[in-house]
Design a protein around this motif. Structure first.
Motif, mmCIF file in Angstrom:
data_model
loop_
_atom_site.group_PDB
_atom_site.id
_atom_site.type_symbol
_atom_site.label_atom_id
_atom_site.label_comp_id
_atom_site.label_asym_id
_atom_site.label_seq_id
_atom_site.Cartn_x
_atom_site.Cartn_y
_atom_site.Cartn_z
ATOM 1 N N LYS A 174 15.362 -13.721 7.185
ATOM 2 C CA LYS A 174 16.638 -14.434 7.134
ATOM 3 C C LYS A 174 17.722 -13.686 7.916
ATOM 4 N N LEU A 175 17.720 -12.371 7.846
ATOM 5 C CA LEU A 175 18.708 -11.595 8.596
ATOM 6 C C LEU A 175 18.451 -11.693 10.100
ATOM 7 N N VAL A 176 17.198 -11.638 10.495
ATOM 8 C CA VAL A 176 16.858 -11.782 11.916
ATOM 9 C C VAL A 176 17.285 -13.160 12.418
ATOM 10 N N ALA A 177 17.165 -14.172 11.565
ATOM 11 C CA ALA A 177 17.608 -15.515 11.942
ATOM 12 C C ALA A 177 19.111 -15.569 12.170
ATOM 13 N N CYS A 178 19.835 -14.583 11.604
ATOM 14 C CA CYS A 178 21.285 -14.462 11.829
ATOM 15 C C CYS A 178 21.588 -13.521 12.991
ATOM 16 N N SER A 179 20.548 -13.194 13.770
ATOM 17 C CA SER A 179 20.663 -12.264 14.912
ATOM 18 C C SER A 179 21.023 -10.853 14.461
ATOM 19 N N VAL A 180 20.574 -10.477 13.269
ATOM 20 C CA VAL A 180 20.749 -9.120 12.762
ATOM 21 C C VAL A 180 19.409 -8.410 12.906
ATOM 22 N N TYR A 181 19.346 -7.444 13.796
ATOM 23 C CA TYR A 181 18.105 -6.718 14.056
ATOM 24 C C TYR A 181 18.204 -5.262 13.605
ATOM 25 N N ALA A 213 22.253 -14.525 3.589
ATOM 26 C CA ALA A 213 20.868 -14.311 4.004
ATOM 27 C C ALA A 213 20.133 -13.429 3.006
ATOM 28 N N TYR A 214 20.827 -12.459 2.456
ATOM 29 C CA TYR A 214 20.227 -11.559 1.454
ATOM 30 C C TYR A 214 20.138 -12.247 0.100
ATOM 31 N N LEU A 215 21.234 -12.833 -0.349
ATOM 32 C CA LEU A 215 21.299 -13.385 -1.704
ATOM 33 C C LEU A 215 20.494 -14.661 -1.874
ATOM 34 N N ASP A 216 20.167 -15.347 -0.784
ATOM 35 C CA ASP A 216 19.366 -16.566 -0.875
ATOM 36 C C ASP A 216 17.888 -16.272 -1.131
ATOM 37 N N VAL A 217 17.519 -15.017 -1.087
ATOM 38 C CA VAL A 217 16.128 -14.635 -1.344
ATOM 39 C C VAL A 217 15.894 -14.571 -2.857
ATOM 40 N N ASP A 238 0.825 -1.211 0.000
ATOM 41 C CA ASP A 238 0.000 0.000 0.000
ATOM 42 C C ASP A 238 0.859 1.261 0.000
ATOM 43 N N VAL A 239 1.940 1.240 0.779
ATOM 44 C CA VAL A 239 2.773 2.436 0.908
ATOM 45 C C VAL A 239 3.827 2.530 -0.197
ATOM 46 N N LEU A 240 4.447 1.403 -0.505
ATOM 47 C CA LEU A 240 5.605 1.419 -1.408
ATOM 48 C C LEU A 240 5.307 0.939 -2.825
ATOM 49 N N GLY A 241 4.122 0.412 -3.045
ATOM 50 C CA GLY A 241 3.759 -0.012 -4.386
ATOM 51 C C GLY A 241 3.753 -1.525 -4.538
ATOM 52 N N LYS A 242 3.232 -1.962 -5.657
ATOM 53 C CA LYS A 242 3.037 -3.387 -5.913
ATOM 54 C C LYS A 242 4.059 -3.935 -6.900
ATOM 55 N N GLY A 243 5.268 -3.373 -6.888
ATOM 56 C CA GLY A 243 6.310 -3.811 -7.797
ATOM 57 C C GLY A 243 6.686 -5.268 -7.585
ATOM 58 N N VAL A 244 7.226 -5.870 -8.644
ATOM 59 C CA VAL A 244 7.639 -7.271 -8.572
ATOM 60 C C VAL A 244 9.106 -7.399 -8.968
ATOM 61 N N THR A 245 9.707 -8.475 -8.522
ATOM 62 C CA THR A 245 11.075 -8.804 -8.895
ATOM 63 C C THR A 245 11.145 -10.305 -9.129
ATOM 64 N N ASN A 246 11.502 -10.687 -10.322
ATOM 65 C CA ASN A 246 11.609 -12.106 -10.689
ATOM 66 C C ASN A 246 10.343 -12.895 -10.352
ATOM 67 N N GLY A 247 9.202 -12.295 -10.668
ATOM 68 C CA GLY A 247 7.938 -13.000 -10.528
ATOM 69 C C GLY A 247 7.318 -13.001 -9.156
ATOM 70 N N ARG A 248 7.886 -12.273 -8.209
ATOM 71 C CA ARG A 248 7.300 -12.181 -6.869
ATOM 72 C C ARG A 248 7.210 -10.714 -6.475
ATOM 73 N N THR A 249 6.401 -10.394 -5.478
ATOM 74 C CA THR A 249 6.297 -9.000 -5.057
ATOM 75 C C THR A 249 7.571 -8.574 -4.331
ATOM 76 N N LYS A 250 7.929 -7.338 -4.512
ATOM 77 C CA LYS A 250 9.077 -6.802 -3.794
ATOM 78 C C LYS A 250 8.811 -6.805 -2.287
ATOM 79 N N ALA A 251 7.555 -6.603 -1.916
ATOM 80 C CA ALA A 251 7.205 -6.630 -0.497
ATOM 81 C C ALA A 251 7.535 -7.980 0.116
ATOM 82 N N SER A 252 7.202 -9.067 -0.590
ATOM 83 C CA SER A 252 7.486 -10.401 -0.050
ATOM 84 C C SER A 252 8.985 -10.653 0.013
ATOM 85 N N ALA A 253 9.738 -10.111 -0.951
ATOM 86 C CA ALA A 253 11.201 -10.275 -0.936
ATOM 87 C C ALA A 253 11.807 -9.537 0.252
#
Length: 212
Positions: free
Chosen positions: A107-114, A129-133, A85-100
């Motif tokens: 994944k970053l939080v799972a690495c204790s990165v807050y 953690a970033y590139l595996d998305v 709603d705020v940032l738009g409904k853009g997609v990246t490689n067939g998925r929403t940017k929001a979901s990415a």
């Protein structure tokens, strides 16, 4: 390679020096905003002459969701629909940017990165953690680090185009990809010292090529 770097150095020296001072340090200290910017900026106009583009949407998010600016745990409390709603409904490689964004944050939080205090751009597990998305890659990962204050270059369409233009003008017969563009810009900064960091040079080149 040497011929391309030398030619690019000559081209970079033609850029007005004040453009090497424009970069304003991204979202240093705000991990959530840096992540949103890195993902949503992919194949998107950052700003337009009519005041539209990604930047106004980022600022709207910044004003609306203060806790999520800096803490990924707070960002993960937001549903995907709110990001869209705020940032738009853009997609990246067939998925929403929001979901990415939300998957990368998870994944970053799972690495204790807050927050930015736990994030290390050179840490292999944080990078993975970033590139595996699905939908995210090394170019936006470079940009993610730049937004947090790590000197680097984001070899996007405009940076690649700038290096390719120079290669073509010199009849070098070189096809420029993101890896080569990053190397050329980095070496040009080492030689010229134009801009406080290579990020400042990257931004000056980006602005200039976009305006051509």
């Amino acid at each position: 390679m040497d011929a391309l770097v030398d030619a690019f150095v000559r081209d970079a020296r033609k850029i007005p020096k004040d453009r090497y001072e424009v970069y304003q340090n991204g979202w240093e200290g705000q991990l959530g905003m840096a992540l949103l910017d890195a993902v949503y900026s992919k194949q998107t106009l950052y700003r337009t002459k009519r005041g539209k583009g990604l930047l106004p949407r980022l600022l709207a998010f910044h004003n609306k969701h203060e806790p999520a600016r800096s803490d990924l745990r707070e960002l993960l409390k937001l549903p995907e629909t709110e990001l869209k709603d705020v940032l738009g409904k853009g997609v990246t490689n067939g998925r929403t940017k929001a979901s990415a964004v939300l998957e990368a944050a998870t994944k970053l939080v799972a690495c204790s990165v807050y927050t930015h205090e736990q994030y290390d751009h050179s840490n292999s597990s944080h990078r993975r953690a970033y590139l595996d998305v699905h939908g995210l890659g090394p170019v936006t990962h470079n940009y993610f680090g730049m937004l947090l204050g790590y000197p680097d270059t984001k070899p996007d369409t405009w940076i690649i185009r700038a290096v390719q233009r120079v290669a073509d003008a010199e009849n070098l017969g070189t096809v420029v990809n993101s890896k080569l563009a990053r190397t050329v810009v980095t070496e040009a900064h080492v030689i010229t010292k134009l801009g406080k960091t290579v990020t400042h040079m990257d931004h000056a080149i980006w602005l200039t090529e976009r305006d051509r």
